[in-house]
Write a protein that holds these residues in place. Structure first.
Motif, short mmCIF file in Angstrom:
data_model
loop_
_atom_site.label_atom_id
_atom_site.label_comp_id
_atom_site.label_asym_id
_atom_site.label_seq_id
_atom_site.Cartn_x
_atom_site.Cartn_y
_atom_site.Cartn_z
N SER A 3 -5.67 17.62 58.22
CA SER A 3 -7.12 17.81 56.89
C SER A 3 -5.97 16.82 56.10
N GLN A 4 -7.50 17.00 54.70
CA GLN A 4 -7.49 15.16 54.04
C GLN A 4 -6.03 16.30 52.77
N GLU A 5 -5.94 17.27 52.75
CA GLU A 5 -4.45 17.61 51.86
C GLU A 5 -2.99 17.18 52.92
N ARG B 275 -7.80 11.21 48.36
CA ARG B 275 -8.18 12.73 48.44
C ARG B 275 -6.74 13.68 48.26
#
Lengths: 254, 274
Positions: free
Chosen positions: A76-78, A149
């Motif tokens: 994920s972008q996290e 992000r």
């Protein structure tokens, strides 16, 4: 405060035919928020594999990985990931690569992209295609792409390994700059002891076959660090000592 | 070294002033052989060394061009041929592109569809033609379908290949950046497969053109192929040549168009330019 990354009892085995390779053996590791943690170890110790697991790109393992208290399920972008190769899209210009799936016509994306271009010092190269960029510049585009992000942690897998010594030193300083400005938690994998001591707040030494954590060396030096200072050399020697210990044992066992 | 940053616009944007001249040079070099052939041909027929009845001559052909254009015959036939070829190409090529994308993207889909397509691909088109005429008659439908069948395979095969050539590492990046399915298609798969897709388009276009001639020679009452067939019956060699050169010209033109697209769309590529 909640740690950025928590790795709890992670084990992994590669199965190929009849021979199983135990790559990671009950690894526990915590990256505190805003910390710069470096994983170092000989090749084959599973440090890159561990990073892939944290990134969510590898889900075949035992144990638990938490990102700010939440279990990691897939990429994920996290979790910003910087690979050894820049992995830019060759058909997009530098700024389009940073925006990637977002539209630069969106005012907010445009503004944040411009900020990041300034941060990674790529002004003037916004419209260049990856083939026109040097290795160091490409890697900076990749870092900007991840930072856009606003990841909770940045995971770097030997990001400067393919660069020449000058570019590498330059990019290390650039990365420190970004870390200090953005306060993003960092987890770096490298086999370069100098790089580890120069950048991190903590160096974690890994052992091979099976990969497990052998030592954790806090680096309490103020930034900017001088590679020639005595305290730097001492810490460098300490890390090297942990790394070499293993090799001696190996030598005996043969 | 990455710190010395010269202003890049000059290197990236500004085209060298010699650019135009270079283009013209390329064109001239390509025109040398055709011009030579035409000149020798004209000389041979003017000198009476070859039969004008069988080989005509560039000058006669040119005159015939003018006559056919004036009578409106040539524009009429050309228009009909162009419509047939474009319809067939769009139908077959479009299906090939879509199917190629799906087969490339999803392995399950490939397992179900690809073996059948590959089997059909090996059947010579001419062997299917009688069947098409029996099913759809001599009308427009059978022609367009024949052309689309021919145009289908190159685009299908090349699109499929193009998708499979996409760097798997970039798919990892797309996963990390959480691309939507749509974005994954438009920002990753299509651009990465574009070199192959454009090649597929070029091949499909030339096959569409080939099938058009087959369809029109077999039975038609209009089109450039019909014009050739009709002229053959009257031994009008110059008209046959008019038809042939029209095919060559339009074929080259459509190919150049795709090449132009290639230059525009594949600027990012870093490949050997010769």
């Amino acid at each position: 405060m909640q740690p950025a990354v928590e790795i709890k009892g992670v084990s992994k085995t590669f199965r190929s035919g009849h021979a199983d390779t135990h790559v990671l053996d009950r690894v526990d590791l915590t990256v505190r928020e805003g910390d710069f943690t470096t994983l170092i170890g000989p090749s084959g110790c599973g440090k890159s594999t561990l990073l892939k697991i944290v990134a969510g790109l590898d889900s075949d393992y035992e144990g638990e990985v938490l990102l700010e208290g939440e279990a990691v399920r897939g990429p994920s972008q996290e979790k910003g990931v910087i690979f050894q190769e820049h992995r830019l899209f060759p058909w997009l210009t530098a700024e389009q690569n940073i925006a990637a799936d977002l539209s630069l016509r969106n005012a907010d994306v445009r503004r944040r992209t411009d900020e990041l271009i300034a941060l990674v010092k790529l002004g003037g190269f916004e419209k260049a295609y990856p083939r026109q960029l040097s290795g160091g510049m490409s890697q900076r585009v990749a870092i900007a792409r991840a930072l856009l992000r606003q990841p909770k942690a940045l995971l770097l897998d030997e990001p400067f390994g393919a660069l020449d010594a000058f570019t590498r030193a330059h990019l290390q300083e650039a990365l420190l700059d970004i870390w200090q400005t953005r306060k993003t938690s960092m987890l770096l994998v490298t086999h370069d002891i100098d790089e580890a001591v120069f950048l991190s707040t903590r160096v974690v030494v890994m052992d091979t076959k099976p990969g497990r954590i052998k030592a954790s060396v806090p680096i309490d030096l103020p930034y900017p660090r001088s590679r020639s200072s005595r305290s730097f050399t001492e810490l460098r020697t300490a890390v090297l000592g942990h790394l070499e210990q293993r090799q001696e044992q190996e030598a005996y066992s043969i | 070294m990455s710190v010395s940053l010269a202003a890049p616009e000059t290197a990236l944007e500004a085209k060298p002033p010699a650019h135009r001249r270079k283009r013209r040079g390329v064109f001239l070099r390509g025109a040398v052989l055709p011009a030579l052939i035409v000149a020798v041909w004209q000389w041979l027929s003017s000198a009476g060394l070859i039969s004008e009845q069988l080989f005509s001559s560039p000058w006669l052909i040119l005159k015939q061009y003018a006559a056919l254009a004036r009578s409106g015959e040539l524009p009429h036939h050309l228009r009909i041929s162009l419509i047939r070829a474009s319809l067939g190409f769009l139908l077959g090529g479009g299906t090939g592109l879509l199917l190629g994308l799906f087969v490339g993207m999803y392995r399950r889909f490939e397992e179900v569809v690809n073996p059948t397509v590959q089997m059909l691909r090996t059947v010579p088109l001419l062997a299917i033609t009688p069947l098409f005429i029996m099913w759809f008659g001599f009308g427009e439908l059978s022609k367009v379908l024949l052309i689309s069948l021919g145009a289908f395979f190159p685009l299908y095969v090349n699109t499929f290949l193009g998708v499979r050539n996409v760097d798997a590492k970039l798919f990892d990046v797309a996963r990390v950046l959480e691309f939507s399915r749509y974005r994954q298609m438009t920002r990753l798969v299509l651009p990465a497969a574009l070199p192959n897709i454009l090649l597929g388009i070029r091949l499909s276009l030339s096959i569409a053109w080939l099938c058009l001639v087959v369809a029109e020679l077999l039975g038609a009452d209009s089109g450039v192929g019909y014009m050739i067939q009709d002229a053959r019956a009257f031994m009008a060699t110059d008209v046959v040549f008019v038809g042939i050169t029209i095919f060559a010209l339009v074929g080259k033109l459509s190919d150049s168009l795709v090449q132009f697209l290639e230059r525009r769309l594949l600027r990012w590529q870093d490949s050997y330019k010769g």
